[in-house]
Enzyme design. Structure first.
Site, PDB file in Angstrom:
ATOM      1  N   ARG A  16       0.819  -1.224   0.000  1.00 15.67           N
ATOM      2  CA  ARG A  16       0.000   0.000   0.000  1.00 15.67           C
ATOM      3  C   ARG A  16       0.848   1.268   0.000  1.00 15.67           C
ATOM      4  O   ARG A  16       0.586   2.219   0.749  1.00 15.67           O
ATOM      5  CB  ARG A  16      -0.941   0.002   1.217  1.00 15.67           C
ATOM      6  CG  ARG A  16      -2.015  -1.069   1.128  1.00 15.67           C
ATOM      7  CD  ARG A  16      -2.913  -1.031   2.318  1.00 15.67           C
ATOM      8  NE  ARG A  16      -2.266  -1.544   3.510  1.00 15.67           N
ATOM      9  CZ  ARG A  16      -2.751  -1.441   4.736  1.00 15.67           C
ATOM     10  NH1 ARG A  16      -3.906  -0.836   4.925  1.00 15.67           N
ATOM     11  NH2 ARG A  16      -2.092  -1.937   5.769  1.00 15.67           N
ATOM     12  N   GLY A 441     -24.939  -2.077  17.299  1.00 12.69           N
ATOM     13  CA  GLY A 441     -24.068  -3.201  17.667  1.00 12.69           C
ATOM     14  C   GLY A 441     -22.710  -2.815  18.195  1.00 12.69           C
ATOM     15  O   GLY A 441     -22.336  -3.187  19.297  1.00 12.69           O
ATOM     16  N   ASP A 608     -27.025  -8.528  10.328  1.00 12.48           N
ATOM     17  CA  ASP A 608     -26.687  -7.339   9.537  1.00 12.48           C
ATOM     18  C   ASP A 608     -26.580  -7.675   8.060  1.00 12.48           C
ATOM     19  O   ASP A 608     -25.884  -8.613   7.687  1.00 12.48           O
ATOM     20  CB  ASP A 608     -25.336  -6.776   9.994  1.00 12.48           C
ATOM     21  CG  ASP A 608     -25.410  -6.126  11.368  1.00 12.48           C
ATOM     22  OD1 ASP A 608     -26.451  -5.510  11.669  1.00 12.48           O
ATOM     23  OD2 ASP A 608     -24.429  -6.221  12.131  1.00 12.48           O
ATOM     24  N   HIS A 650     -30.243  -5.013   9.699  1.00 10.05           N
ATOM     25  CA  HIS A 650     -29.764  -3.640   9.609  1.00 10.05           C
ATOM     26  C   HIS A 650     -29.170  -3.403   8.234  1.00 10.05           C
ATOM     27  O   HIS A 650     -28.408  -4.226   7.723  1.00 10.05           O
ATOM     28  CB  HIS A 650     -28.710  -3.387  10.692  1.00 10.05           C
ATOM     29  CG  HIS A 650     -27.926  -2.143  10.447  1.00 10.05           C
ATOM     30  ND1 HIS A 650     -28.476  -0.892  10.569  1.00 10.05           N
ATOM     31  CD2 HIS A 650     -26.642  -1.948  10.046  1.00 10.05           C
ATOM     32  CE1 HIS A 650     -27.551   0.018  10.266  1.00 10.05           C
ATOM     33  NE2 HIS A 650     -26.447  -0.603   9.942  1.00 10.05           N
ATOM     34  N   CYS A 652     -27.484  -0.044   6.092  1.00  9.63           N
ATOM     35  CA  CYS A 652     -27.201   1.385   6.191  1.00  9.63           C
ATOM     36  C   CYS A 652     -26.940   1.983   4.829  1.00  9.63           C
ATOM     37  O   CYS A 652     -25.808   2.126   4.407  1.00  9.63           O
ATOM     38  CB  CYS A 652     -26.023   1.640   7.115  1.00  9.63           C
ATOM     39  SG  CYS A 652     -24.731   0.407   6.981  1.00  9.63           S
ATOM     40  N   HIS A 703     -21.787   9.253  10.973  1.00  6.71           N
ATOM     41  CA  HIS A 703     -20.627   9.616  10.158  1.00  6.71           C
ATOM     42  C   HIS A 703     -20.023  10.937  10.601  1.00  6.71           C
ATOM     43  O   HIS A 703     -18.976  11.339  10.126  1.00  6.71           O
ATOM     44  CB  HIS A 703     -21.021   9.689   8.681  1.00  6.71           C
ATOM     45  CG  HIS A 703     -21.481   8.377   8.150  1.00  6.71           C
ATOM     46  ND1 HIS A 703     -20.631   7.298   8.021  1.00  6.71           N
ATOM     47  CD2 HIS A 703     -22.690   7.928   7.760  1.00  6.71           C
ATOM     48  CE1 HIS A 703     -21.300   6.266   7.560  1.00  6.71           C
ATOM     49  NE2 HIS A 703     -22.558   6.617   7.397  1.00  6.71           N
TER      50      HIS A 703
END
Ligand code: GLN
Ligand code: ZN
Length: 766
Positions: A16, A441, A608, A650, A652, A703
């Protein structure tokens, strides 16, 4: 001579390196010059590497500091006002302000500019920045970037094939401020593309690759004619250049006649996903059309079955000769990790079945050579490939008859009672107040929490010490949740590094790499698990932690599981079984976990599925099938729950309109979704569908570090109440809280409880 070619190389570099360089620059530890130099080093290294691997058509311009769509927008002068660009080459500060939002310190950049919207690049896990265009957008060539990259490579002695994102795909991926049709801007855009091509011809380029992956989508007649018009114009603008039109990620199918009629020199075909096109191409392609055959899967990590690939290549060569053939990966190698050799800890048998970008290019070179010189010239490579194919096919570790039999059997019984009956039982046993409060969670993954896991992984602490420390964290979390008055508690997910990895590491059939990084966006990389064998659950995974948490409180503790569709979607999946079969295997493992949780006294389990929507195929015609099996897998996972065990799910994200029927078909008792930022707009889909079960619309935007006031959440909940009956509404944040800090989470959740109480008081007086 068949040409060994590549469509795009991973930008991130070994270990990376690009991430390191970007982060050093963003943090101020390195200057702009250092970042530019690091990027140039990476490009040079990658060109040389591809040359050494035997690739003749090496791409240039496939590199981007942050994202290639953003850099295309910058090159075309498609930069909204305020980001500090006033003409000429785009400053790096502008590029990063568009990518990440403005920090308020850069000259000429407004202090509070948002980043451009980010979304998924087709059906990959790469994310691009959505160019924002004005209704009367003017395009100018700020800098001929492909030409600069071409000349840079030439200086290193490599004559590359420049890559450009095609004009139609660029416009299709962009948005207009007024919501209007971006393709209406095509005529304004084409002269700039013509200018780029002219410059490339001047610089001495022979071939140019123009990527139009929009061909893998459903196109309207108007869009098809836009493609035809655009490429007729480009061909006319640069008669000396040979243009390779590249589409990938799916078959061209009904777009094939349009593609074959384009006045281009070559056409690239994704034969990993679009093999169905080949007959029609052989039938309909002009005799002088070059074909780039993408026989090496650029989206997955498996070694190519060289013999099978060679058979495909031969079929084409027998019809058309080898004079105008290119051998290629199916798409850019951006989507696979860099180099398998870096994996020194992978199971050797599994490793022998894999190929990352570097290995894939070696395969491409081998195949091109076999086509030219015959199989004898590559005998040892073919032999190794045969051995890998046979090894994988016959491996007792890949194929677990018990798993296969279970997955092939008829579905075990699902939830026996319909929601309206389950609801009665659940209300009685759970005895929750109206507007029950809960979280999604995870709690903050502090430095201390991460250190604990690292210490255990490194053997600095033993299992007992680790378990004790984890239990302390759980106990603190439970005490604290009780104190602020949450109704449904969670254990906090402190033991998890990642929601897929944690489960994958505890299931058979999954492998994990050390350096298998793939760019997700900008400097962010993920190392997806590799599902290589039949999936089974050797032992319960979450039961001990959850049961311990439940032992500390009389309030219900919600078990936390990652759903089968999300596990599949965020992994490299084996290619010797249909995806739905692999998903079923995972679903059965999760199902057992649900059952064990309820047997241990857990009354609620959340499964989820944040990636449920991501799995949607690119073509509308394929969606039904996907949705059918994805829904079936979720139901299979949840199906072990007794009537009184409440199943939550869930998700999102913010688009439900087109899948609301399937969301309802999941038949979770409760679904939590992300709505705080959109001010509950999302609930419209649920309201107009008359979604029958319970919903927790997020009231806390996780966020942002901002702590929302109780009054703010009350306002959101009042909006929600107008759309959803009060007795179906839950109160929760948008998503998990692992990236937040306790200093934010504590007051925010306390305010959330206050908000719920206000709503209860209002309800009582009605
Ligand atoms: N339970 C997970 C968490 O709270 C859900 C994460 C997600 O939706 N991506 O972190
Ligand atoms: Zn979430």
């Amino acid at each position: 001579m068949a040409i060994a070619s590549n469509l795009g190389f991973p930008r991130i570099g070994d270990r990376r390196a690009l991430k390191t360089a970007l982060e050093a620059f963003w943090s101020g530890r390195a200057g702009e010059g250092e970042l530019i130099a690091a990027a140039a080093r990476l490009r040079a290294e990658h060109w040389n590497r591809q040359r050494r691997l035997g690739i003749s058509h090496i791409p240039s311009g496939d590199f981007a500091l942050y994202d290639h769509v953003l850099e295309t927008a910058c090159m075309l002068g498609a930069i909204p006002p305020g980001y500090g660009w006033t003409g000429g080459p785009v400053p790096i500060a502008t590029l990063f302000a568009l990518a990440r939002g403005a920090r308020g310190t850069e000259a000429g950049i407004a202090p509070t500019l948002p980043a451009l919207e980010m979304t998924k690049w087709f059906d990959t896990n790469y994310h691009y920045l959505v160019p924002m265009l004005a209704p009367d957008q003017r395009f100018v060539l700020t800098e001929n970037r492909p030409r600069a990259a071409f000349e840079e490579a030439l200086a290193h002695g490599v004559r590359t094939r420049p890559v450009l994102l095609g004009p139609v795909t660029f416009l299709k991926l962009a948005k207009r401020e007024d919501g209007g049709d971006t393709l209406a801007l095509l005529d304004a855009l084409l002269p700039v593309y013509a200018e780029i091509l002219t410059g490339l011809a001047e610089a001495g380029a022979h071939w140019v690759q123009i990527d139009e992956p929009c061909f893998a989508l459903d196109l309207t007649e108007a869009e098809r004619s836009a493609v035809s018009r655009a490429h007729a114009a480009l061909a006319a603008a640069a008669p000396r250049l040979s243009i390779l039109l590249a589409s990938y990620f799916g078959p061209l199918a009904d777009n094939l006649p349009t593609a074959l009629a384009l006045p281009v020199a070559g056409l690239h075909l994704d034969l990993a996903r679009g093999a169905a096109d080949l007959d029609a191409v052989l039938e309909g392609a002009r005799a002088d059309l070059w074909l780039s055959l993408g026989v090496v899967d650029g989206r997955n990590v498996w070694r190519t079955d060289l013999r099978a690939a060679l058979a495909t290549l031969r079929r084409v060569a027998d019809r058309r000769g080898t004079r105008r053939l290119m051998v290629a990966p199916s798409c850019s190698l951006l989507h696979v990790p860099m180099d398998l050799e870096a994996e020194d800890a992978l199971d050797p048998e599994v490793k022998s079945w894999l190929a990352f970008a570097v290995q894939k290019l070696a395969e491409v070179a081998t195949l091109a050579r076999a086509l030219d010189e015959g199989e004898g010239a590559v005998a040892s490579a073919l032999k190794a490939s045969d051995a890998a194919v046979a090894g994988r096919r016959g491996s007792a570790r890949v194929h677990d008859p018990a798993v296969a039999a279970r997955a092939a059997a008829a579905d075990p019984p699902g939830r026996s009672a319909p929601y309206r009956d389950r609801r009665i039982v659940q209300r009685r046993t759970l005895a929750l107040p109206p507007f029950p409060t809960t979280t999604i969670g995870s709690f903050p993954q502090t430095e201390a929490v991460r250190r604990l896991r690292a210490d255990r992984a490194a053997g600095r602490i033993d299992d007992d010490a680790y378990t004790e420390a984890m239990k302390r964290l759980i106990a603190e979390a439970i005490a604290w949740q009780e104190e602020i008055g949450l109704d449904v508690l969670v254990h906090g997910e402190f033991e998890r590094n990642d929601m897929v990895k944690y489960f994958g590491e505890r299931l058979s059939g999954f492998a994990f790499t050390k350096h298998g990084w793939v760019q997700s966006y900008g400097s962010r990389c993920v190392a997806p698990p590799i599902i290589w064998g039949d999936v089974a659950r050797p032992a319960p995974i979450t039961v001990a932690w959850t049961a311990y948490a439940q032992s500390l409180t009389t309030k219900p503790v919600k078990g936390m599981l990652t759903g089968p569709v999300t596990m599949l979607q965020w992994s490299f999946v084996r290619d010797d079984l249909p995806r739905e079969t692999v998903c079923r295997q995972i679903a059965l493992a999760i199902r057992d976990e649900v059952d064990d949780l309820q047997r241990a006294g857990i009354r609620m389990v959340q499964i989820d599925e944040p990636a449920f929507r991501e799995g949607l195929p690119l073509r509308r015609a394929d969606r039904r099938r996907y949705l059918d099996w994805a829904v079936a897998c979720f139901r299979l996972a949840a199906g072990a729950a007794r009537d009184e065990t409440q199943i939550h799910t869930h998700m999102c994200y913010s688009e439900f309109n087109d899948i609301i029927a399937e969301i309802a078909a999941l038949d979770a008792d409760v679904i939590s979704i992300e709505t705080a930022r959109s001010r509950m707009e999302l609930l419209d889909a649920f309201a107009s569908f008359a979604y029958p079960n319970e919903i927790g619309p997020g009231v806390y935007d996780i966020h942002s570090p901002r702590v929302p006031a109780a009054e703010e959440m009350v306002r959101l909940l009042r909006i929600a109440r107008r759309r959803i009956p009060a007795d179906r509404l839950w109160v929760n944040p948008d998503c998990g809280l692992k990236t937040r800090r306790w200093e934010e989470v504590r007051p925010a959740l306390a305010n959330m409880v206050t908000a719920a109480r206000t709503l209860r008081a209002e309800l009582a007086t009605e």
